[in-house]
Design an enzyme around this catalytic site. Structure first.
Site, PDB file in Angstrom:
ATOM      1  CE  LYS A 106      -2.988   2.856   2.773  1.00  0.00           C
ATOM      2  NZ  LYS A 106      -3.404   3.196   4.148  1.00  0.00           N
ATOM      3  CB  ALA A 193      -8.011   8.018   5.371  1.00  0.00           C
ATOM      4  CB  SER A 216      -8.322   6.021  13.617  1.00  0.00           C
ATOM      5  OG  SER A 216      -6.989   6.319  13.299  1.00  0.00           O
TER       6      SER A 216
END
EC number: 2.8.1.10
Length: 264
Positions: A106, A193, A216
């Site tokens: 990635k 993201a 996250s």
């Protein structure tokens, strides 16, 4: 006119995956929480920051591969923390050496530490080099449809536009650009993201994304293991809704039951 959608396998670099959820390994409290959350997510692809994680380059330190063995998970090394093409290419070469010739990577090249927004100029440079060197490049990028098209033309195997800035949890900030990318895409499009909760993941899948990558949203949840399971179901629900095709939006009400034949 209605569009009938039939499902197709999720394929990356010639390998088919059942799960359309990709997860990161950073920001957890410890290795055990990392292991349990990733198990709960059902993910088969796990992304690892090569510059921040021990994959064997630091003998004597805890090795992430001990809890996430490559015979069970596809390890997706990433170039997090790189700010130019040279750094990113060097990191991918290191990952290939550490993982015995592993070519799936990635690519992410960041512009600055404040926003962690992708530097698309350096990303394009790095992508060209890596593709020529035989890497299978999944690439983190902005939600610019033109850049996404150029990355596909270079030979990247998947484009990964951001939904929102890394770690913000803002969800999909610009679904319109994402729709253009999806309309033009000839390679898999994965949201990467910005996802904050399960509904964000579902929306990404309802738009037609092949998969979603997150870290996250799970690791920073009050109960990461429970959130990981929620994300697993959110991805499935979003994919099914995309295939089913939602009802059209209307300004006024329409009765669920027909009015004809009412008893008077």
């Amino acid at each position: 006119m209605s569009t009938v959608r039939s499902d197709k396998p999720f394929v990356l670099a010639g390998r088919t995956y059942r799960s359309r959820l990709l997860v990161g390994t950073g920001k957890y409290r410890d290795m055990e929480e990392t292991r349990l959350a990733i198990e709960a997510s059902g993910a088969e692809i796990v992304t690892v920051a090569v510059r921040r994680t021990n994959l064997g380059q630091n003998p004597g330190e805890p090795n992430l591969l001990d809890i996430l063995p490559p015979d069970r998970y596809t390890i997706l090394p990433n170039t997090a923390g790189c700010y130019d093409a040279i750094e990113a290419v060097r990191t991918c070469r290191l990952a290939r050496e550490l993982l015995d010739g592993h070519n799936l990577v990635k690519l992410e090249v960041l512009a600055d530490q404040k926003t962690l927004f992708p530097n698309v100029i350096e990303t394009l440079k790095a992508a060209e080099v890596l593709v020529k060197e035989g890497f299978d490049v999944m690439v983190y990028t902005s939600d610019d449809p033109i850049i996404a098209r150029q990355l596909a033309e270079i030979g990247c195997i998947a484009v990964m536009p951001l939904a929102g800035l890394i770690g913000t949890g803002l969800g999909i900030c610009n679904p319109y650009n994402l729709r253009i990318i999806l309309e033009e895409a000839k390679i898999p499009v994965l949201v990467d993201a910005g996802v904050g909760t399960a509904s964000d993941a579902t929306i990404a899948m309802e738009l037609g994304c092949e998969a979603v990558l997150m870290n996250s949203a799970i690791a920073h949840a009050q109960q990461p293991i429970l959130m990981a399971e929620a994300m697993k179901h959110a991805i499935v629900a979003g994919r099914l809704a995309y295939l089913a095709g939602r009802m059209p939006k209307k300004l006024y009400a329409s009765a669920s039951s027909p009015l004809d034949g009412l008893i008077k």
